[in-house]
Scaffold this motif. Structure first.
Motif, PDB file in Angstrom:
ATOM      1  N   ILE A   1       0.845  -1.210   0.000  1.00 28.53           N
ATOM      2  CA  ILE A   1       0.000   0.000   0.000  1.00 28.53           C
ATOM      3  C   ILE A   1       0.875   1.254   0.000  1.00 28.53           C
TER       4      ILE A   1
ATOM      5  N   HIS B   1       1.099   4.067  -2.871  1.00 27.06           N
ATOM      6  CA  HIS B   1       0.850   5.465  -2.502  1.00 27.06           C
ATOM      7  C   HIS B   1       1.988   6.353  -3.015  1.00 27.06           C
TER       8      HIS B   1
ATOM      9  N   ILE C   1      -5.534   4.169   0.800  1.00 26.12           N
ATOM     10  CA  ILE C   1      -4.708   5.135   0.051  1.00 26.12           C
ATOM     11  C   ILE C   1      -5.517   6.401  -0.217  1.00 26.12           C
ATOM     12  N   ARG C   2      -6.794   6.203  -0.607  1.00 21.31           N
ATOM     13  CA  ARG C   2      -7.653   7.374  -0.872  1.00 21.31           C
ATOM     14  C   ARG C   2      -7.751   8.251   0.379  1.00 21.31           C
TER      15      ARG C   2
ATOM     16  N   LEU D   1      -4.393   9.984   1.001  1.00 23.90           N
ATOM     17  CA  LEU D   1      -4.147  11.046   0.022  1.00 23.90           C
ATOM     18  C   LEU D   1      -5.054  12.249   0.276  1.00 23.90           C
TER      19      LEU D   1
ATOM     20  N   LEU E   1       6.913   6.545   3.218  1.00 23.06           N
ATOM     21  CA  LEU E   1       6.682   7.854   2.584  1.00 23.06           C
ATOM     22  C   LEU E   1       7.699   8.902   3.022  1.00 23.06           C
TER      23      LEU E   1
END
Lengths: 282, 312
Positions: free
Chosen positions: A15, A19, A45-46, A49, A145
């Motif tokens: 995931i 992303h 992820i949605r 984000l 990230l």
């Protein structure tokens, strides 16, 4: 044309890579055997984000474009058009070899096949394919990230072209790279084994409490967090398993010996932050 | 040796010091900044001049050799028994040092080690016979120059010096085994694990000889093989060079690598050419100058173009 990345496994690692790739304007084919797992991954992820949306650097339009870049896939054969396929499945050599064997037959020979393994041999994984020169390791670091490094692992047969292709892909993802030989623990885990291992030896010997060792390492060494806080974050059980795997791959060299204290904590359900109890209480 | 400071308001904060120049040098600025005056214990006239102004002794020798014992015994002899002594104890336990002294009850061990003196904490070790007042005096002294005293087990390596020595050693094992370049190892640990310095940079900062000496001391103290010094660190310790001077790591000829010989996407003719060039190659020169070897070692990746990404 955007770099096309296939990701195998919609777990935490898969995931996060999806992303990151979507944010880096790559097209992503996210594969998992379970449709429901992928649906939940895409929702996650949605959600993540959406939280990044602002008026300037990441607008609602950017969000929409990023989400459109991620495609759901439940058939391995659907990854055949990817430039690079990143396997982020469970740390089991049989599972990985089986996957790579299948990938070897369904993908074009120019597709680079990489594993995110942190403890298994890339050479062993590549041995399941007929073209091991296109197989390499691509280690991401948590939190994916924000950690700016990818460790490229060169197996015994990995070609220079594959290493350079992965370096270019990592560059596209905005990550620094280093190249490591396929040796146990590669670079980061191997050196971290001493950081954690020595701290665990000190704790076993009652040289100081865990919190004191952490405080000394943090304040005297300038580290962001001490070893025990870091183990709690990654999971005591996870760290123990990784340590054990490294110890075995190092032919039981005492430098890499895992620690019983971690085994006992794991058995007792004290697995760190995720279980609200580890070296610290949460 | 009495400085002008010793006659002013800081006159009662003089410290008698012995030890390694480097460690004393690292502490001198900090101590002076906090109003302490350093008096070298081997300077009899300075010591006599400071007299009753001296409130503590500092022994800052990191080696395990007889020199450490001699210097500690000097402090023990010249300072009145009521004056506490802090002694660097990373390579020799405070208990061992106390056993040398006539007045062991005043000794507190301090994890003072080159390159690791910047932090706000002071790892300390208290031997069994040390009196409580000496511990309190040591705490006050350390606080006087901005360090919080943290008492840990009296063991060779203490906490942070031992951990960092193992990290440096492992990084040099990996460097020597060509797992990755020294630069990549430092980069990996900083970018991938959040280290403030790379392991090789830590070694450079502490000094490879001191790292090796500490590991030897830890091995001797515990009998544990996990502290064995790696061959590259041993060489760096002997040569005494810092990493910036680039020691030459022996690099096998590419074609002879068993494991490191990468597969290639190149056509078979290229492989044949490589074999041919190996046959005709001149014998390797083992004693090439470092500059020439450095050129050979350069493995900068070819520039990657955007179209290469698309072509993969």
């Amino acid at each position: 044309m955007a770099l096309s990345i296939g990701i195998i496994g919609a777990g935490e690692m898969g995931i996060a890579i999806a992303h990151l790739a979507a944010l880096s304007k790559c097209t992503v084919a996210l594969y998992d055997i379970n449709d429901e797992v992928i649906r939940r991954a895409l929702e996650g992820i949605r959600f993540a984000l959406k939280n990044s949306v602002n008026d300037t650097t990441f607008t609602k339009d950017d969000l929409q474009l990023a989400l459109e870049r991620i495609k759901k896939r439940t058939q391995l054969a659907d990854l055949d058009t990817c430039d690079i396929i990143i396997e982020a499945a469970m740390e089991d050599i049989r599972v990985k070899k089986d996957l790579f064997k299948k990938l070897d037959t369904i993908t074009h020979y120019t597709t680079r096949l990489v594993s995110t393994t942190s403890s298994l041999s890339i050479t062993a994984i590549a041995s399941a394919t007929k073209k091991p020169e296109r197989v390499a390791g691509m280690r991401f670091f948590r939190p994916i990230l924000s950690r700016p490094l990818i460790e490229i692992v060169r197996g015994a047969n990995t070609s220079d072209e594959t290493v350079e292709a992965i370096r270019a892909a990592s560059d596209k993802l905005g990550r620094e790279t280093i190249v490591s030989r396929d040796t146990p623990g590669f670079v980061v885990n191997r050196i971290q084994s001493q950081f954690f291992g020595e701290a665990l030896h000190l704790l076993e010997d009652d040289a100081a409490p865990a919190a004191t060792i952490d405080r000394i390492v943090q304040l005297q060494g300038g580290f962001n967090a001490g070893p025990f806080r870091q183990i709690d974050e990654m999971g005591v059980d996870t760290h123990f398993e990784e340590s054990y795997a490294l110890f075995e791959r190092m032919f039981t060299d005492s430098r890499y010996r895992p620690h019983d204290i971690e085994r006992q904590m794991s058995d007792a359900g004290q697995r760190g932050k995720k279980s609200k109890q580890g070296f610290y209480s949460y | 040796m009495k400085t002008p400071n010793s006659d002013n308001q800081n006159a009662s904060r003089s410290i008698a010091v012995t030890g390694d120049d480097r460690l004393i040098g690292e502490l001198r600025g900090l101590l002076q900044e906090h109003g302490f005056t350093l008096v070298m214990a081997d300077d009899a006239s300075a010591l006599a001049s400071a007299g009753a102004d001296i409130t503590a002794g500092l022994e800052l020798t990191t080696a395990t050799s007889g020199e450490k014992k001699e210097r500690l015994l000097l402090l023990d002899a010249v300072l009145p028994p009521s004056i506490p002594i802090l002694s660097a104890c990373v390579t020799v336990t405070a208990a061992r040092q106390a056993s040398w002294m006539r007045h062991p009850e005043r000794l507190v061990g301090w994890g003072a080690f080159p390159g690791l003196m910047d932090g706000p904490l002071a790892e300390t070790a208290v031997p069994l016979h040390t009196r409580a007042s000496a511990v309190a005096s040591a705490r006050a002294l350390l606080a006087g120059f901005g360090k919080e005293m943290v008492i840990v087990q009296d063991r060779v390596g203490m906490i942070f010096p031992g951990i960092i020595a193992q990290i440096v050693n492992e990084a040099l094992f990996a460097t020597g085994q060509h797992v990755a370049s020294a630069e990549d190892i430092d980069k990996a640990m900083k970018c991938g694990a959040g280290y403030p310095l790379g392991p090789i940079e830590w070694g450079e900062r502490i000094g490879f000889a001191d790292v090796a000496a500490l590991l030897e001391a830890m091995r001797a103290d515990t009998g544990q093989d996990r502290f064995r010094v790696c061959p590259l660190l041993r060489q760096l310790a002997i040569v005494g060079k810092f990493w910036k001077e680039r020691p030459v790591v022996p690099e096998p000829v590419q074609e002879e690598l068993a494991l490191g010989d990468p597969g290639t996407d190149a056509p078979a003719t290229a492989k044949k050419n490589r074999k041919r060039s190996k046959k005709n190659a001149p014998p390797a020169q083992p004693d090439e100058p470092p500059e020439a070897a450095a050129d050979v070692q350069t493995d900068a990746p070819p520039e990657v173009r955007q179209e290469d990404i698309r072509d993969i």
